[in-house]
Enzyme design. Structure first.
Site, PDB file in Angstrom:
ATOM      1  N   LYS A 185     127.871  46.966  32.293  1.00 55.19           N
ATOM      2  CA  LYS A 185     128.681  47.484  33.402  1.00 55.19           C
ATOM      3  C   LYS A 185     130.112  47.015  33.193  1.00 55.19           C
ATOM      4  CE  LYS A 185     130.195  46.054  37.133  1.00 55.19           C
ATOM      5  NZ  LYS A 185     131.512  46.763  37.053  1.00 55.19           N
ATOM      6  N   GLU A 217     130.826  33.084  32.735  1.00 59.44           N
ATOM      7  CA  GLU A 217     132.137  32.579  32.347  1.00 59.44           C
ATOM      8  C   GLU A 217     133.076  32.938  33.481  1.00 59.44           C
ATOM      9  OE1 GLU A 217     135.772  32.567  31.615  1.00 59.44           O
ATOM     10  OE2 GLU A 217     135.399  34.171  30.174  1.00 59.44           O
ATOM     11  N   CYS A 270     141.556  34.005  31.466  1.00 58.84           N
ATOM     12  CA  CYS A 270     140.944  32.815  32.064  1.00 58.84           C
ATOM     13  C   CYS A 270     141.390  31.549  31.351  1.00 58.84           C
ATOM     14  CB  CYS A 270     139.426  32.937  32.045  1.00 58.84           C
ATOM     15  SG  CYS A 270     138.754  33.261  30.409  1.00 58.84           S
ATOM     16  N   GLU A 308     143.830  30.548  40.593  1.00 57.88           N
ATOM     17  CA  GLU A 308     143.998  31.083  39.239  1.00 57.88           C
ATOM     18  C   GLU A 308     145.001  32.222  39.352  1.00 57.88           C
ATOM     19  OE1 GLU A 308     141.305  32.354  35.412  1.00 57.88           O
ATOM     20  OE2 GLU A 308     140.536  32.823  37.403  1.00 57.88           O
TER      21      GLU A 308
END
Length: 484
Positions: free
Chosen positions: A180, A256, A290, A387
């Site tokens: 997906k 992750e 990330c 983040e």
């Protein structure tokens, strides 16, 4: 027209059991972030169609698992070769749907292809062992078997690499998969599916679904007892939701998740090298990584000089359409992402942060954000807990190395950290103390197909890449064999 020509294709559809099948739940536009213009439309999958993809994967599981490891490796090697042959075409496609610069896109394609090559050599090298039992009555034979059907959920920021980093080990292990992709950048996934089919992956082994919103369909697939593995890259918030959903069927989960990487520069560092490393760690992929340097932590003695050098480099950053070879910072992927990051900077300024520099964007309809440097933040600033996922660098100073390590570890995230020092012993001492799964010492990039990629704390579970990566898709089996 193939998916590699996606920029000129009107409509794309899900891929199930080796066929492109019409979506049945409406459609969504894929937009060029540099222009705001639609590139293509994607037909959406409903829950029933997603479960049909699980059917297709389950139907081929036994045959693919029984395929000789060397043959699986040959197919992955051919996929690597095809990606290399079509590297520029893929890079342009990535720029068109994602917005990153052509330089970053070329790097991503090369990196993504390497996972096919790495795991092509790993399919037939999964080690087992045979040992005598302590009591001497039998032999302990240990082997590894495919876990089963795997659900792979990938983000928009690396539309090639995040797919191959999951697909390659899953296929090498003998698993069949349902992918997906993010609907902001799905065209690269469709292109990779075509490459895998051409390389020899049998129909039904790899399937692609496009639900939107995805929650109900993903929950239904995780509730299907035939799905035995989940591999997800994305935010910590979504990761928690998926982990809860996977818990009911005790699905093997590799997550992750978010990062909040500290970039520490000690007072004995080579400042030129550290500035060059920060430019890569902060601005690669427009900061939407990330692994991006999220907090710049400078030892007090070099803070002013380093900030001046970094500011000078930011002022030289060329912002524009990623297809332009001179561009060093492209647009953000969407208006939503642009508004989010703009809001973060505005809130930090309201708290008292100083906006030192911001390169001028070209304006127009694209989703451009200037490269931004912030100083004067309070250590408790909300920005430092987030983040950022954009080209914004907040700077803090510290006095002692202990102070720097405390600042670096003052987060629930623990994916990666960076440290620059003229003393390798000193740098390694800091690296050992950083609460992260990965550390870059005197370098601004840590990603490597041969290295175990993953984090600690709220940054996830499991590892991708390296020898560890294939074991996310394998179960360990012990067989007791009579001793003679």
């Amino acid at each position: 027209m193939t998916a590699l020509g996606a920029a000129a294709v009107a409509t794309h559809v899900p891929y199930i059991a080796g066929r492109w099948v019409d979506g049945i739940a409406g459609e969504v536009a894929v937009v060029d972030p540099a222009t705001g213009e639609p590139l293509a439309t994607v037909r959406l999958s409903d829950t029933a169609q997603c479960l049909g993809a699980v059917d297709a994967a389950a139907a081929q599981l036994d045959a693919w698992s029984a395929t000789a490891p060397a043959r699986r490796g040959e197919i992955l090697r051919r996929a690597y070769e095809l990606m290399v042959e079509r590297a520029e075409e893929l890079a342009v496609l990535i720029v068109r749907e994602n917005g990153k610069t052509i330089h970053d896109a070329r790097g991503e394609v090369a990196y993504a292809a390497e996972f096919f090559r790495w795991f092509a050599h790993g399919a037939d090298r999964v080690r087992g062992d045979m040992r005598r039992s302590p009591g001497g009555t039998n032999w302990i034979m240990v082997s590894h078997q495919p876990v089963g059907v795997a659900l792979l959920i990938t983000p928009w920021n690396f539309p090639a690499a995040m797919v191959t980093r999951k697909l390659a080990p899953a296929l090498a292990a003998g698993c069949t998969v349902v992918v997906k992709p993010s609907l902001e950048t799905p065209l690269t996934t469709f292109a990779l599916v075509e490459i895998l089919a051409e390389a020899g992956v049998p129909p039904g082994v790899v399937n692609v679904v496009t639900p939107d919103p995805p929650g109900e369909a993903v929950a239904a697939m995780l509730a299907d007892r035939r799905v035995r593995a989940l591999s997800f890259t994305g935010s910590t918030e979504v990761g928690r939701v998926l982990l809860r959903a996977a818990a009911d069927n005790v699905i093997r989960s590799s997550l992750e998740l978010g990062g909040n990487a500290p970039f520490l520069v000690l007072d004995d560092a080579d400042l030129g090298e550290a500035v060059a490393g920060l430019l890569v760690a902060k601005l690669r992929n427009g900061g939407a990584a990330c692994t991006a340097a999220n907090r710049v932590l400078l030892q007090a003695g070099i803070a002013d000089e380093f900030t001046a050098l970094f500011t000078e480099q930011l002022l030289r950053t060329t912002v524009g359409n990623g297809l332009d070879e001179s561009t060093r910072l492209g647009p953000m992927v969407s208006a939503v992402e642009l508004d989010r990051v703009t809001g973060y900077v505005r809130a930090a300024a309201d708290e008292g942060a100083r906006v030192v520099v911001g390169s001028a964007g070209p304006g127009g309809a694209g989703h451009f954000h200037p490269a931004t440097l912030l100083t004067g933040l309070d250590p408790d600033s909300a920005l430092l807990r987030r983040e950022i996922f954009g080209p914004v660098a907040p700077v803090l100073t510290f006095v002692t190395v202990d102070d720097g390590v405390r600042l670096a570890n003052a987060t629930d995230a623990g994916l990666v950290g960076y440290v620059y020092s003229g003393s390798l012993e000193r740098a390694l001492g800091v690296a050992r103390r950083l609460e992260s799964g990965m550390v870059g010492v005197n370098r601004g990039v840590v990603s490597d197909p041969g290295a175990p990629f993953g984090g600690v704390k709220h940054s996830g579970l499991g590892r991708e890449g390296s020898e560890e990566g294939i074991h996310e898709f394998l179960e360990t089996k012990y067989v007791a064999v009579p001793y003679h």
